[in-house]
Design a protein around this motif. Structure first.
Motif, PDB file in Angstrom:
ATOM      1  N   ILE A  16       0.831  -1.230  -0.048  1.00 29.33           N
ATOM      2  CA  ILE A  16       0.106   0.038   0.052  1.00 29.33           C
ATOM      3  C   ILE A  16       0.843   1.216   0.031  1.00 29.33           C
ATOM      4  O   ILE A  16       1.998   1.428   0.784  1.00 29.33           O
ATOM      5  N   TYR A  17       0.489   2.207  -0.794  1.00 34.50           N
ATOM      6  CA  TYR A  17       1.156   3.441  -0.804  1.00 34.50           C
ATOM      7  C   TYR A  17       0.630   4.261   0.393  1.00 34.50           C
ATOM      8  O   TYR A  17      -0.412   4.300   0.824  1.00 34.50           O
ATOM      9  N   ALA A  18       1.655   5.062   1.043  1.00 31.10           N
ATOM     10  CA  ALA A  18       1.344   5.980   2.329  1.00 31.10           C
ATOM     11  C   ALA A  18       0.231   6.740   2.164  1.00 31.10           C
ATOM     12  O   ALA A  18      -0.486   7.049   2.899  1.00 31.10           O
ATOM     13  N   GLU A  19      -0.099   7.310   0.967  1.00 28.59           N
ATOM     14  CA  GLU A  19      -1.045   8.422   0.873  1.00 28.59           C
ATOM     15  C   GLU A  19      -2.397   7.601   0.349  1.00 28.59           C
ATOM     16  O   GLU A  19      -3.224   8.368  -0.061  1.00 28.59           O
ATOM     17  N   GLU A  20      -2.403   6.169   0.158  1.00 27.22           N
ATOM     18  CA  GLU A  20      -3.641   5.613   0.066  1.00 27.22           C
ATOM     19  C   GLU A  20      -4.669   5.703   1.094  1.00 27.22           C
ATOM     20  O   GLU A  20      -4.227   5.915   2.260  1.00 27.22           O
ATOM     21  N   SER A  21      -5.802   5.613   0.658  1.00 27.29           N
ATOM     22  CA  SER A  21      -6.974   5.805   1.785  1.00 27.29           C
ATOM     23  C   SER A  21      -7.209   4.502   2.623  1.00 27.29           C
ATOM     24  O   SER A  21      -6.731   3.521   2.137  1.00 27.29           O
ATOM     25  N   LEU A  22      -7.908   4.660   3.882  1.00 29.72           N
ATOM     26  CA  LEU A  22      -8.133   3.457   4.406  1.00 29.72           C
ATOM     27  C   LEU A  22      -9.163   2.371   3.510  1.00 29.72           C
ATOM     28  O   LEU A  22      -8.904   1.218   3.639  1.00 29.72           O
ATOM     29  N   ARG A  23      -9.979   3.076   2.856  1.00 32.11           N
ATOM     30  CA  ARG A  23     -10.661   1.890   1.859  1.00 32.11           C
ATOM     31  C   ARG A  23      -9.980   1.461   1.012  1.00 32.11           C
ATOM     32  O   ARG A  23     -10.309   0.233   0.737  1.00 32.11           O
ATOM     33  N   GLN A  24      -8.855   1.917   0.300  1.00 28.37           N
ATOM     34  CA  GLN A  24      -8.168   1.541  -0.491  1.00 28.37           C
ATOM     35  C   GLN A  24      -7.407   0.289   0.092  1.00 28.37           C
ATOM     36  O   GLN A  24      -7.089  -0.928  -0.497  1.00 28.37           O
ATOM     37  N   ALA A  25      -6.852   0.535   1.350  1.00 28.01           N
ATOM     38  CA  ALA A  25      -5.998  -0.442   2.015  1.00 28.01           C
ATOM     39  C   ALA A  25      -6.808  -1.944   2.201  1.00 28.01           C
ATOM     40  O   ALA A  25      -6.753  -2.885   2.050  1.00 28.01           O
ATOM     41  N   HIS A  32      -6.362  -9.770  -1.848  1.00 29.36           N
ATOM     42  CA  HIS A  32      -5.094 -10.472  -1.748  1.00 29.36           C
ATOM     43  C   HIS A  32      -5.286 -11.521  -0.817  1.00 29.36           C
ATOM     44  O   HIS A  32      -4.441 -12.391  -0.778  1.00 29.36           O
ATOM     45  N   LYS A  33      -6.137 -11.286   0.217  1.00 32.30           N
ATOM     46  CA  LYS A  33      -6.224 -12.125   1.509  1.00 32.30           C
ATOM     47  C   LYS A  33      -5.170 -12.260   2.376  1.00 32.30           C
ATOM     48  O   LYS A  33      -4.876 -13.285   2.818  1.00 32.30           O
ATOM     49  N   TYR A  34      -4.561 -10.976   2.693  1.00 28.68           N
ATOM     50  CA  TYR A  34      -3.398 -10.962   3.362  1.00 28.68           C
ATOM     51  C   TYR A  34      -3.722 -10.326   4.603  1.00 28.68           C
ATOM     52  O   TYR A  34      -4.911  -9.302   4.791  1.00 28.68           O
ATOM     53  N   SER A  35      -3.179 -10.742   5.828  1.00 24.32           N
ATOM     54  CA  SER A  35      -3.692 -10.196   7.086  1.00 24.32           C
ATOM     55  C   SER A  35      -2.566  -9.199   7.548  1.00 24.32           C
ATOM     56  O   SER A  35      -2.821  -8.318   8.235  1.00 24.32           O
ATOM     57  N   ALA A  36      -1.462  -8.822   6.433  1.00 21.38           N
ATOM     58  CA  ALA A  36      -0.599  -7.748   6.778  1.00 21.38           C
ATOM     59  C   ALA A  36      -0.054  -7.624   5.397  1.00 21.38           C
ATOM     60  O   ALA A  36       0.394  -8.322   4.857  1.00 21.38           O
ATOM     61  N   VAL A  37       0.237  -6.027   5.071  1.00 24.97           N
ATOM     62  CA  VAL A  37       1.014  -5.511   3.831  1.00 24.97           C
ATOM     63  C   VAL A  37       1.892  -4.496   4.158  1.00 24.97           C
ATOM     64  O   VAL A  37       1.781  -3.585   5.405  1.00 24.97           O
ATOM     65  N   PRO A  38       3.098  -4.589   3.556  1.00 23.90           N
ATOM     66  CA  PRO A  38       3.965  -3.200   3.696  1.00 23.90           C
ATOM     67  C   PRO A  38       3.361  -2.110   3.448  1.00 23.90           C
ATOM     68  O   PRO A  38       2.253  -1.870   2.288  1.00 23.90           O
ATOM     69  N   ILE A  39       3.607  -0.811   3.774  1.00 23.03           N
ATOM     70  CA  ILE A  39       3.460   0.550   3.517  1.00 23.03           C
ATOM     71  C   ILE A  39       4.517   1.072   2.788  1.00 23.03           C
ATOM     72  O   ILE A  39       5.716   1.167   3.521  1.00 23.03           O
ATOM     73  N   LEU A  40       4.498   1.890   1.642  1.00 24.47           N
ATOM     74  CA  LEU A  40       5.735   2.266   0.954  1.00 24.47           C
ATOM     75  C   LEU A  40       5.480   3.675   0.535  1.00 24.47           C
ATOM     76  O   LEU A  40       4.351   4.165   0.444  1.00 24.47           O
ATOM     77  N   THR A  41       6.345   4.556   0.527  1.00 23.06           N
ATOM     78  CA  THR A  41       6.047   5.974  -0.041  1.00 23.06           C
ATOM     79  C   THR A  41       6.307   5.772  -1.665  1.00 23.06           C
ATOM     80  O   THR A  41       6.739   4.568  -2.284  1.00 23.06           O
ATOM     81  N   GLY A  48       6.398   1.114   6.890  1.00 18.45           N
ATOM     82  CA  GLY A  48       5.941   0.148   8.067  1.00 18.45           C
ATOM     83  C   GLY A  48       5.069  -0.854   7.545  1.00 18.45           C
ATOM     84  O   GLY A  48       4.952  -1.084   6.330  1.00 18.45           O
ATOM     85  N   THR A  49       4.453  -1.432   8.585  1.00 16.89           N
ATOM     86  CA  THR A  49       3.358  -2.673   8.066  1.00 16.89           C
ATOM     87  C   THR A  49       2.084  -2.429   8.695  1.00 16.89           C
ATOM     88  O   THR A  49       2.061  -2.000   9.703  1.00 16.89           O
ATOM     89  N   LEU A  50       1.132  -2.501   7.763  1.00 16.15           N
ATOM     90  CA  LEU A  50      -0.258  -2.322   8.177  1.00 16.15           C
ATOM     91  C   LEU A  50      -0.885  -3.794   8.312  1.00 16.15           C
ATOM     92  O   LEU A  50      -0.780  -4.546   7.619  1.00 16.15           O
ATOM     93  N   THR A  51      -1.593  -4.132   9.534  1.00 20.25           N
ATOM     94  CA  THR A  51      -2.323  -5.393  10.048  1.00 20.25           C
ATOM     95  C   THR A  51      -3.736  -5.094   9.750  1.00 20.25           C
ATOM     96  O   THR A  51      -4.433  -4.089   9.965  1.00 20.25           O
ATOM     97  N   GLU A  52      -4.345  -6.116   9.882  1.00 12.25           N
ATOM     98  CA  GLU A  52      -5.807  -6.219   9.997  1.00 12.25           C
ATOM     99  C   GLU A  52      -6.343  -5.798  11.266  1.00 12.25           C
ATOM    100  O   GLU A  52      -7.150  -5.106  11.520  1.00 12.25           O
ATOM    101  N   GLY A  53      -5.319  -6.034  12.310  1.00 10.48           N
ATOM    102  CA  GLY A  53      -5.736  -5.628  13.778  1.00 10.48           C
ATOM    103  C   GLY A  53      -5.671  -3.991  13.870  1.00 10.48           C
ATOM    104  O   GLY A  53      -6.415  -3.492  14.386  1.00 10.48           O
ATOM    105  N   ARG A  81       0.369  -0.968  15.523  1.00 12.94           N
ATOM    106  CA  ARG A  81       0.669  -1.501  16.725  1.00 12.94           C
ATOM    107  C   ARG A  81       2.124  -1.606  16.835  1.00 12.94           C
ATOM    108  O   ARG A  81       3.066  -1.666  17.543  1.00 12.94           O
ATOM    109  N   LEU A  82       2.719  -2.293  15.531  1.00 11.52           N
ATOM    110  CA  LEU A  82       3.885  -2.864  15.170  1.00 11.52           C
ATOM    111  C   LEU A  82       4.306  -3.018  13.998  1.00 11.52           C
ATOM    112  O   LEU A  82       3.563  -3.609  13.410  1.00 11.52           O
ATOM    113  N   ASP A  83       5.332  -2.475  13.665  1.00 15.52           N
ATOM    114  CA  ASP A  83       5.818  -2.837  12.249  1.00 15.52           C
ATOM    115  C   ASP A  83       6.737  -3.927  12.156  1.00 15.52           C
ATOM    116  O   ASP A  83       7.326  -4.267  12.968  1.00 15.52           O
ATOM    117  N   ASN A  84       6.759  -4.590  10.907  1.00 17.21           N
ATOM    118  CA  ASN A  84       7.876  -5.566  10.615  1.00 17.21           C
ATOM    119  C   ASN A  84       9.054  -4.942  10.321  1.00 17.21           C
ATOM    120  O   ASN A  84       9.175  -3.909   9.400  1.00 17.21           O
TER     121      ASN A  84
END
Length: 139
Positions: A16-25, A32-41, A48-53, A81-84
Motif C-alpha cells: 500500500i502506498y502511504a497516501e492511499e486511503s483506508l478504503r483502498q487498504a 489479496h487475502k493478506y492479514s498484513a501488508v507493507p506500506i511504501l512511499t 511500516g506494516t499495516l495489519t488487519e488488527g 501497533r507494530l511494524d515488521n
C-alpha cells in the motif's frame, strides 16, 4: 547464504502506498487475502506494516465510520501497533532468521534504503524442511 535466494521481489508483493486511503487498504487486503501488508512511499521507501488488527481497532474507535468516510482517511492516520522490521539485502542469514521468528514476513531494503521485496517465513521454513529431508535421505 545470500538472503536474496529467498526474496519475493517487489513486483510480486502486494503493498500500500502511504497516501492511499483506508478504503483502498481494506480493498487491497481483502482482494489479496493478506492479514498484513507493507506500506511504501511513492519513492519506494518502506514506511511500516499495516495489519488487519490495526484496521480493526481504528474502525472500532471511529464509531461513525462508513465506507464513504473511509475513502477520505489516509492510511497514515491509522495507528500501527507494530511494524515488521526490515533488513538490508546484504544482511547475515542469522539476522534474517531472527527477524523471521518474530514476523511472518521480513521487508528487504537495498543500499539506498528502498524496498525491494520481502522474505516470508514460509519460504525459509520450506527451504530448511527440504534441506533436512535431503540430509535424512542421505543418511
Amino acid at each position: 547464504m545470500n538472503i536474496l535466494f529467498f526474496l519475493t521481489p517487489k513486483s510480486e508483493v502486494a503493498y500500500i502506498y502511504a497516501e492511499e486511503s483506508l478504503r483502498q487498504a481494506l480493498e487491497k487486503m481483502e482482494f489479496h487475502k493478506y492479514s498484513a501488508v507493507p506500506i511504501l512511499t511513492r519513492q519506494g521507501r518502506y514506511v511500516g506494516t499495516l495489519t488487519e488488527g490495526d484496521l480493526l481497532w481504528y474502525i472500532k474507535n471511529q464509531l461513525d465510520l462508513s465506507l464513504q468516510n473511509a475513502q477520505r482517511i489516509p492510511i497514515t492516520e491509522v495507528p500501527r501497533r507494530l511494524d515488521n522490521f526490515p533488513v538490508n539485502a546484504d544482511c547475515r542469514m542469522e539476522d534474517l532468521l531472527d527477524k523471521a521468528m518474530q514476523q511472518n514476513f521480513v521487508p528487504v531494503l537495498d543500499d539506498n534504503k528502498s524496498f525491494i521485496g520481502i522474505v516470508t517465513r514460509k519460504d525459509i521454513m520450506r527451504y530448511f524442511s527440504e534441506h533436512y529431508r535431503k540430509v535424512e535421505e542421505a543418511v
